[in-house]
Design an enzyme around this catalytic site. Sequence first.
Site, PDB file in Angstrom:
ATOM      1  N   HIS A  95     -53.499  17.755 -33.836  1.00 20.37           N
ATOM      2  CA  HIS A  95     -54.615  17.326 -34.504  1.00 20.37           C
ATOM      3  C   HIS A  95     -54.248  18.054 -36.032  1.00 20.37           C
ATOM      4  O   HIS A  95     -54.432  19.340 -36.184  1.00 20.37           O
ATOM      5  CB  HIS A  95     -55.705  18.053 -34.069  1.00 20.37           C
ATOM      6  CG  HIS A  95     -56.246  17.373 -32.707  1.00 20.37           C
ATOM      7  ND1 HIS A  95     -56.698  16.074 -32.520  1.00 20.37           N
ATOM      8  CD2 HIS A  95     -56.437  17.967 -31.514  1.00 20.37           C
ATOM      9  CE1 HIS A  95     -56.894  15.730 -31.343  1.00 20.37           C
ATOM     10  NE2 HIS A  95     -56.704  16.800 -30.734  1.00 20.37           N
ATOM     11  N   HIS A 105     -50.315  11.856 -29.955  1.00 20.49           N
ATOM     12  CA  HIS A 105     -50.376  12.167 -28.490  1.00 20.49           C
ATOM     13  C   HIS A 105     -49.000  11.694 -28.191  1.00 20.49           C
ATOM     14  O   HIS A 105     -48.539  10.506 -28.370  1.00 20.49           O
ATOM     15  CB  HIS A 105     -51.562  11.619 -27.869  1.00 20.49           C
ATOM     16  CG  HIS A 105     -51.129  11.496 -26.455  1.00 20.49           C
ATOM     17  ND1 HIS A 105     -50.900  10.446 -25.461  1.00 20.49           N
ATOM     18  CD2 HIS A 105     -51.274  12.636 -25.438  1.00 20.49           C
ATOM     19  CE1 HIS A 105     -50.927  10.702 -24.576  1.00 20.49           C
ATOM     20  NE2 HIS A 105     -51.251  12.094 -24.228  1.00 20.49           N
ATOM     21  N   VAL A 108     -44.387  12.522 -21.380  1.00 20.67           N
ATOM     22  CA  VAL A 108     -43.239  12.014 -20.601  1.00 20.67           C
ATOM     23  C   VAL A 108     -43.106  12.440 -18.986  1.00 20.67           C
ATOM     24  O   VAL A 108     -43.570  13.975 -19.280  1.00 20.67           O
ATOM     25  CB  VAL A 108     -41.947  11.964 -20.984  1.00 20.67           C
ATOM     26  CG1 VAL A 108     -41.643  10.747 -22.181  1.00 20.67           C
ATOM     27  CG2 VAL A 108     -41.477  13.264 -21.685  1.00 20.67           C
TER      28      VAL A 108
END
Length: 302
Positions: A95, A105, A108
């Site tokens: 952010h 964002h 994995v």
Amino acid sequence: MNIEAVKQYLEALQDRICAELERLDGVETFKEDAWQRPEGGGGRTRVIEEGAVFEKGGVLFSHVHGTHLPPSASANRPELAGRSFQAMGVSLVLHPRNPYVPTAHANVRVFVAEKPGEEPVWWFGGGFDLTPYYGFEEDARHWHGVAKEACEPFGEQTYPKFKKWCDDYFYLKHRAEARGIGGLFFDDYSEGGFENSFALMQSVGDAVIPAYAPIVERRKALPFGDSERKFQAYRRGRYVEFNLVYDRGTLFGLQSGGRTESILVSLPPKVEWHYDFQPEPNSPEAELYSHFLPARDWLADD
């Protein structure tokens, strides 16, 4: 199935991403909080706060295991309910302070579900998506261009499939709008065997910084004022709503007895909700709704 190789890759990925983000910020560094999960496993939560670029960001590695898959993990595969499991992944949410720098964002991960006397069932998942507050065509095309390049070794239909999956997944049904401009999303992926699926996950993980860093560099010094910050705080509310209502990763973490501080590190530090907010017609804020949030093929003109 070499789970240890996956773990080594993910831990190194967390290190590489944090180093690059610290370079981009130029002031603050990540603080690490190593933790253990009583039910099994643990992780490394790394958080940066009040930096020159990143107002708040988290880059997390976790490797947890347990005796029963949580409902969110077996929702698409009910036949696996009740199996023991291990789950491993790296996730990040960033952010930035400047409203012209989008929130990013990425995630994995790998899941393994096991049952005595049967072969383990495994799958990979992940992706990355971008949430701008003020839209720039150049940034959107770059983001999706890197996403397409990451998918190209795995077939020409991989990017269109994962792009649509992302558009469909990061959609707030109760608002009838997208969270951002999308990117890639995939889950339950085991095509071509373990090594091929692992390679796809690596390609997506390796693409995160090349996709995001140039956008941060272009936008982080743009001047802004209170009105831009207020709109950013209002749009951050959509991020909160999605994560708490729909996000499978958040639900999995909470249902599996994960560490709440790490799970909710994805939430922005300053958020506002305003009743029936409507942007001024023909304003940059209105353009976000009309031009950037509706799903579109960002690479169609390339």
